[in-house]
Design an enzyme around this catalytic site. Structure first.
Site, mmCIF file in Angstrom:
data_model
loop_
_atom_site.group_PDB
_atom_site.id
_atom_site.type_symbol
_atom_site.label_atom_id
_atom_site.label_comp_id
_atom_site.label_asym_id
_atom_site.label_seq_id
_atom_site.Cartn_x
_atom_site.Cartn_y
_atom_site.Cartn_z
ATOM 1 C CE1 TYR A 18 -56.876 -113.040 32.869
ATOM 2 C CE2 TYR A 18 -55.890 -110.917 33.396
ATOM 3 C CZ TYR A 18 -55.956 -112.284 33.577
ATOM 4 O OH TYR A 18 -55.101 -112.891 34.463
ATOM 5 C CE1 TYR A 172 -50.299 -109.261 26.743
ATOM 6 C CE2 TYR A 172 -49.542 -109.885 28.925
ATOM 7 C CZ TYR A 172 -50.139 -108.969 28.085
ATOM 8 O OH TYR A 172 -50.560 -107.764 28.572
ATOM 9 C CG HIS A 173 -47.004 -112.828 30.909
ATOM 10 N ND1 HIS A 173 -47.925 -113.801 30.608
ATOM 11 C CD2 HIS A 173 -47.666 -111.886 31.611
ATOM 12 C CE1 HIS A 173 -49.089 -113.461 31.126
ATOM 13 N NE2 HIS A 173 -48.962 -112.310 31.732
ATOM 14 C CE LYS A 538 -42.375 -108.164 42.600
ATOM 15 N NZ LYS A 538 -43.314 -107.176 42.005
ATOM 16 C CG ASP A 542 -46.484 -108.198 42.246
ATOM 17 O OD1 ASP A 542 -46.756 -108.691 41.135
ATOM 18 O OD2 ASP A 542 -45.938 -107.098 42.389
ATOM 19 C CG HIS A 544 -46.582 -108.973 37.088
ATOM 20 N ND1 HIS A 544 -47.598 -109.612 37.736
ATOM 21 C CD2 HIS A 544 -46.847 -109.081 35.755
ATOM 22 C CE1 HIS A 544 -48.463 -110.075 36.841
ATOM 23 N NE2 HIS A 544 -48.020 -109.781 35.639
#
Length: 663
Positions: A18, A172-173, A538, A542, A544
């Site tokens: 990646y 995945y996440h 946040k 971003d 996440h």
């Protein structure tokens, strides 16, 4: 002696790393080096402005350009990104979601300029928006228009790029956000059902062509260190996918029903403490998706040992590529049939995951499907709760993380010794160069062509027509990423997903938490307040939010009143909320690497507003940067090694007491 080997060894999976940073030219050089080392596929990481539809000179892009991936603002950047790389022979995965249609259109146009027939293009656009509402946060639009964009891409791709995977259902996440194996399988398959139902119902694809759609749906999964369970999870995935596509969509060709997936092993499970341990974690996680021939990954990309510290260097990526090559070419793994067929242990484990995932699918169906389950907050709440449970198990020591909560005694590592540059740094001039370049691009193009292309995009977006051709016309006219997204924002509006905090489970009544609750209550009483108030912000792009949400849940459990407005806020919005809500402390969460610009902007803004509110920050922050942030006025800096959330709560109380002159 009986020979159980296959007649011919299997071909290895596609091997990727990646990659993407700084600029299209720098990333192109990295691609070429990696391909020269034996990498067999490309996996493109885009920066957050590109992912969320902003140009490098936009206010929200500040501090984010070229950090977690490559900035691509227009067709010129895409040309530079793939300069000298034959797109007719490449297999390219693009981790892109909200702007997936735009990036595919750019890729298709570069292939056209190379003289490559689109039917030869091979690769994947991730394009899974549902998981963005639950984990990564790089969505732009509400679920309905997002699903429309995905549907249009699939219908267009079936006709024009039949070897391309237009959507890559990404569990995945979900695992990184806390999903158990059962939740990961159930939630991901519910997403796939939502996408396939939308394609079927849109009428753009003939009913007898659904098999062609199904065979182009791929998955992107996570693989944790519990590799036996992970292997069983993949067998469960394959079994359920075969059943769903056969029974719900009538796909009779078993080859079209094959479960096709790529994998990135668990980056979030890598540790900042004793980072050399990450090597064995990565290898074990790779085994979970390669050992079982019947459910083996079609493509694998591995993180680097130092991703918990920052951006990996080319050498670190090479190390991860060599792990794959040793397994594929030195071991005998590819010479045998499936090693687990007939194992009653594996069959039992697979069966339990299948049964649990079916129960989740039934529950999501009762709620009205995956989109409704996003809008109701059910999916997000379930993940926040699961991650909170996991964090508590780590804090209690029930789940062992070597080097973090057990076996913490250590020798100094030559990998991170003083003077060793353990991560790659993004040049501070990258953002200014990208901003200047996009301004020059706008001034050099034909404005009339741009205006006409955007007007047509706006018209089509307001209808049910397929948006792909209008998007390609924008690419050819020289439209930028931000202009394409802004036009669609004008038609579709923007969206803010549920945070999932309300449904998260509580932390219990551990003695350590009782002590912190007492300190919180005492401090509030001494300050003459009903409760201490914390704003968790946040800043920037971003998305996440897992860490911020876990801090919010534990702060609430410790007796704080929590103000959390979700992701993607400007410094001005955070400052205004802190002042309006009269908070006692501001906690900023930054995992994209933009902390050196995002955090001082909030601190300076609070001072300018006359608000003497302490600011703490958490994220993937190198030691030198932590010193810089403290010098800029941050009261405390937390990094991944600070895993004990209750201890962090205690530190927050201490910061508040110090800021208010209390002993």
């Amino acid at each position: 002696m009986t020979d159980f080997r296959l007649g011919h060894p299997d071909r290895p999976w596609v091997m990727r790393t990646y990659a993407g940073h700084s600029s299209a030219a720098a990333t192109n050089a990295l691609f070429r080096r990696n391909l020269g080392k034996g990498q067999t596929g490309l996996s493109v990481a885009f920066d957050l402005p590109t992912q969320t539809g902003y140009d490098p000179d936009h206010e929200l892009a500040a501090g984010e350009v070229g950090r977690v991936g490559v900035p691509v603002s227009h067709i010129g950047d895409m040309r530079a990104l793939f300069d000298g790389i034959d797109l007719g022979a490449a297999n390219t995965s693009m981790t892109i979601n909200a702007t997936a249609m735009w990036l595919l259109a750019l890729y298709v146009e570069v292939a056209h300029e190379q003289g490559v027939d689109t039917t030869r293009l091979m690769g994947t656009t991730q394009n899974d928006l549902i998981k963005e509402y639950l984990s990564r946060g790089t969505y732009i639009f509400a679920p309905a228009p997002s699903l429309r964009l995905t549907t249009d891409m699939i219908a267009w791709s079936v006709r024009h790029t039949p070897q391309w995977n237009p959507v890559n259902i990404c569990s995945y996440h979900l695992q990184e956000a806390g999903a158990t194996p059962v939740q990961e399988v159930g939630f991901a398959l519910a997403t796939a059902v939502a996408v396939l139902d939308a394609v079927r119902d849109a009428g753009q694809v003939a009913p007898d062509a659904m098999g062609e759609v199904v065979q182009r749906i791929s998955f992107f999964v996570n693989a944790g260190v519990r590799f036996v369970e992970e292997m069983a999870k993949m067998r469960a995935f394959a079994q359920l996918w075969d059943e769903i596509t056969r029974d719900r969509y009538g796909v009779t060709d078993a080859r079209q029903r094959r479960f096709r997936y790529g994998v990135q092993v668990n980056s979030l499970g890598l540790t900042e403490a004793q980072p050399e341990n990450n090597i064995q974690r990565i290898v074990l996680e790779m085994l979970g998706v390669t050992l079982s021939r019947g459910a083996r990954a079609r493509a694998v990309q591995l993180p680097a040992w130092n991703e918990a510290l920052g951006l990996p260097r080319p050498w670190d990526q090479q190390w991860s590529l060599r792990m794959q090559q040793v397994l594929a070419f030195e071991s005998d793994l590819l010479e045998y049939p499936d090693l687990f067929d007939g194992s009653h242990v594996v069959e039992g484990l697979v069966g339990s995951i299948v049964d649990g995932a079916k129960a989740e699918l039934d529950k999501i169906s009762e709620l009205g499907g995956a989109v409704a389950a996003v809008e109701s907050g059910y999916l997000k709440s379930a993940l926040v709760g699961s991650l909170a449970d996991k964090r508590r198990r780590i804090e209690s020591g029930d789940d062992v993380v070597v080097g973090v909560n057990r076996f913490t005694e250590t020798e100094s590592s030559p990998l991170t010794a003083a003077g060793a540059q353990a991560i790659m740094q993004v040049d501070s001039t990258v953002e200014a160069a990208a901003s200047d370049a996009v301004k020059a691009w706008r001034s050099a193009r034909d404005s009339a062509l741009v205006d006409a292309a955007l007007a047509e995009l706006r018209r089509v977006a307001a209808t049910t027509e397929n948006l792909m051709d209008a998007t390609i016309a924008c690419v050819r006219a020289g439209v930028t990423t931000g202009e394409w997204a802004s036009t669609l924002r004008g038609v579709f509006g923007e969206y803010r997903a549920p945070t999932g905090l309300a449904g998260a489970s509580l932390a219990g009544d551990a003695p350590s938490l009782r002590g912190v609750r007492a300190r919180v209550a005492q401090t509030a009483d001494e300050l003459g307040r009903g409760r201490l108030r914390i704003l968790i912000g946040k800043p920037g792009l971003d998305g996440h939010s897992n860490g911020a949400e876990q801090i919010a849940v534990r702060a609430r459990d410790a007796g704080f009143e929590v103000i959390y407005q979700g992701i993607r806020l400007t410094a001005a919005q955070i400052i205004a909320a802190a002042v309006a809500e009269d908070v006692d402390i501001v906690g900023l969460s930054v995992l994209s690497g933009s902390h050196l610009s995002a955090v001082p902007a909030v601190i300076t803004g609070l001072r300018a507003a006359g608000a003497d509110i302490p600011v703490v920050v958490g994220g993937i922050i190198p030691d030198d940067d932590a010193v810089t942030l403290l010098a800029a006025g941050a009261a405390k800096v937390f990094t991944p090694k600070d895993f004990a959330l209750t201890d962090i709560m205690d530190d927050l109380v201490t910061v508040i007491r110090h800021a208010n002159g209390l002993p």
